[in-house]
Design a protein around this motif. Structure first.
Motif, short mmCIF file in Angstrom:
data_model
loop_
_atom_site.label_atom_id
_atom_site.label_comp_id
_atom_site.label_asym_id
_atom_site.label_seq_id
_atom_site.Cartn_x
_atom_site.Cartn_y
_atom_site.Cartn_z
N ARG A 37 0.84 -1.20 0.00
CA ARG A 37 0.00 0.00 0.00
C ARG A 37 0.87 1.24 0.00
O ARG A 37 2.02 1.22 0.43
N GLN A 38 0.26 2.31 -0.50
CA GLN A 38 0.96 3.59 -0.54
C GLN A 38 0.00 4.68 -0.13
O GLN A 38 -1.00 4.93 -0.82
N ALA A 39 0.30 5.31 0.97
CA ALA A 39 -0.49 6.43 1.44
C ALA A 39 0.07 7.72 0.84
O ALA A 39 1.23 7.77 0.44
N PRO A 40 -0.75 8.76 0.79
CA PRO A 40 -0.27 10.03 0.22
C PRO A 40 0.98 10.53 0.92
O PRO A 40 1.04 10.59 2.15
N LYS A 42 3.79 9.09 1.20
CA LYS A 42 4.60 8.04 1.81
C LYS A 42 5.06 7.03 0.77
O LYS A 42 4.51 6.96 -0.32
N GLN A 43 6.05 6.26 1.15
CA GLN A 43 6.55 5.22 0.26
C GLN A 43 5.63 4.00 0.29
O GLN A 43 4.92 3.77 1.26
N ARG A 44 5.70 3.25 -0.78
CA ARG A 44 4.94 2.01 -0.82
C ARG A 44 5.52 1.04 0.20
O ARG A 44 6.74 0.91 0.33
N GLU A 45 4.62 0.37 0.92
CA GLU A 45 5.07 -0.55 1.95
C GLU A 45 4.33 -1.87 1.85
O GLU A 45 3.20 -1.95 1.39
N LEU A 46 4.99 -2.90 2.34
CA LEU A 46 4.38 -4.22 2.37
C LEU A 46 3.25 -4.24 3.40
O LEU A 46 3.42 -3.78 4.52
N VAL A 47 2.12 -4.82 3.00
CA VAL A 47 1.03 -5.06 3.93
C VAL A 47 1.04 -6.53 4.36
O VAL A 47 1.10 -6.84 5.55
N VAL A 93 -3.70 3.59 -1.26
CA VAL A 93 -3.94 2.79 -2.45
C VAL A 93 -3.26 1.45 -2.23
O VAL A 93 -2.07 1.40 -1.91
N TYR A 94 -4.02 0.40 -2.38
CA TYR A 94 -3.51 -0.95 -2.15
C TYR A 94 -3.20 -1.60 -3.50
O TYR A 94 -4.04 -1.62 -4.41
N TYR A 95 -1.99 -2.15 -3.57
CA TYR A 95 -1.52 -2.75 -4.81
C TYR A 95 -1.32 -4.24 -4.63
O TYR A 95 -0.65 -4.68 -3.68
N CYS A 96 -1.85 -4.98 -5.56
CA CYS A 96 -1.62 -6.41 -5.59
C CYS A 96 -0.23 -6.67 -6.17
O CYS A 96 0.22 -5.95 -7.08
N HIS A 97 0.41 -7.70 -5.68
CA HIS A 97 1.79 -7.99 -6.07
C HIS A 97 1.94 -9.49 -6.30
O HIS A 97 1.41 -10.30 -5.53
N LEU A 111 -8.20 1.93 -4.17
CA LEU A 111 -8.17 2.89 -3.08
C LEU A 111 -9.03 2.41 -1.92
O LEU A 111 -10.20 2.05 -2.10
N VAL A 112 -8.45 2.44 -0.74
CA VAL A 112 -9.16 2.17 0.50
C VAL A 112 -9.12 3.44 1.34
O VAL A 112 -8.05 3.95 1.65
N THR A 113 -10.30 3.92 1.68
CA THR A 113 -10.40 5.13 2.49
C THR A 113 -11.13 4.80 3.78
O THR A 113 -12.26 4.29 3.74
N VAL A 114 -10.48 5.07 4.89
CA VAL A 114 -11.09 4.82 6.20
C VAL A 114 -11.37 6.18 6.84
O VAL A 114 -10.45 6.90 7.23
#
Length: 116
Positions: A37-40, A42-47, A93-97, A111-114
């Protein structure tokens, strides 16, 4: 190889959401499937990611342990992410890998918005 993700959306804090991602095309020797996932700003990180074969356990980011569950259906080349007890900081934003041999593939992001 194409990865098609679905399931993002808007959810209130404390709520749940499920993501799925299906891989299509000719794929040899899938190593892992997972989610980043990548938040505004921020860097993309492993979930979470889950290896093939079932011998090794899934790997989770510390921030989601106990709340998120990753699973996969090898017959469908599909990976799922069940997200519970969602927090505003899970917004991203959640990315499939998918990794297969020396190749890495990414989905288009969902996009996931909480937010309340």
């Amino acid at each position: 190889v194409q990865l098609q993700a679905s399931g993002g959306g808007l959810v209130q804090p404390g709520g749940s959401l499920g993501l799925s991602c299906s891989a299509s095309g000719t794929i040899f020797r899938i190593n892992t499937m997972g989610w980043y996932r990548q938040a505004p700003g921020k860097q993309r990180e492993l979930v979470a990611r889950i290896p093939s074969g079932g011998r090794l356990p899934p790997q989770y980011a510390d921030s989601v342990k106990g709340r998120f569950t990753i699973s996969r259906d090898n017959t469908k080349n599909t990976v799922y992410l069940q997200m519970n007890s969602l927090k505003p900081e899970d917004t991203a934003v959640y990315y499939c890998h998918l990794s297969a041999g020396s190749n890495v593939y990414w989905g288009q992001g969902t996009l996931v918005t909480v937010s309340s």
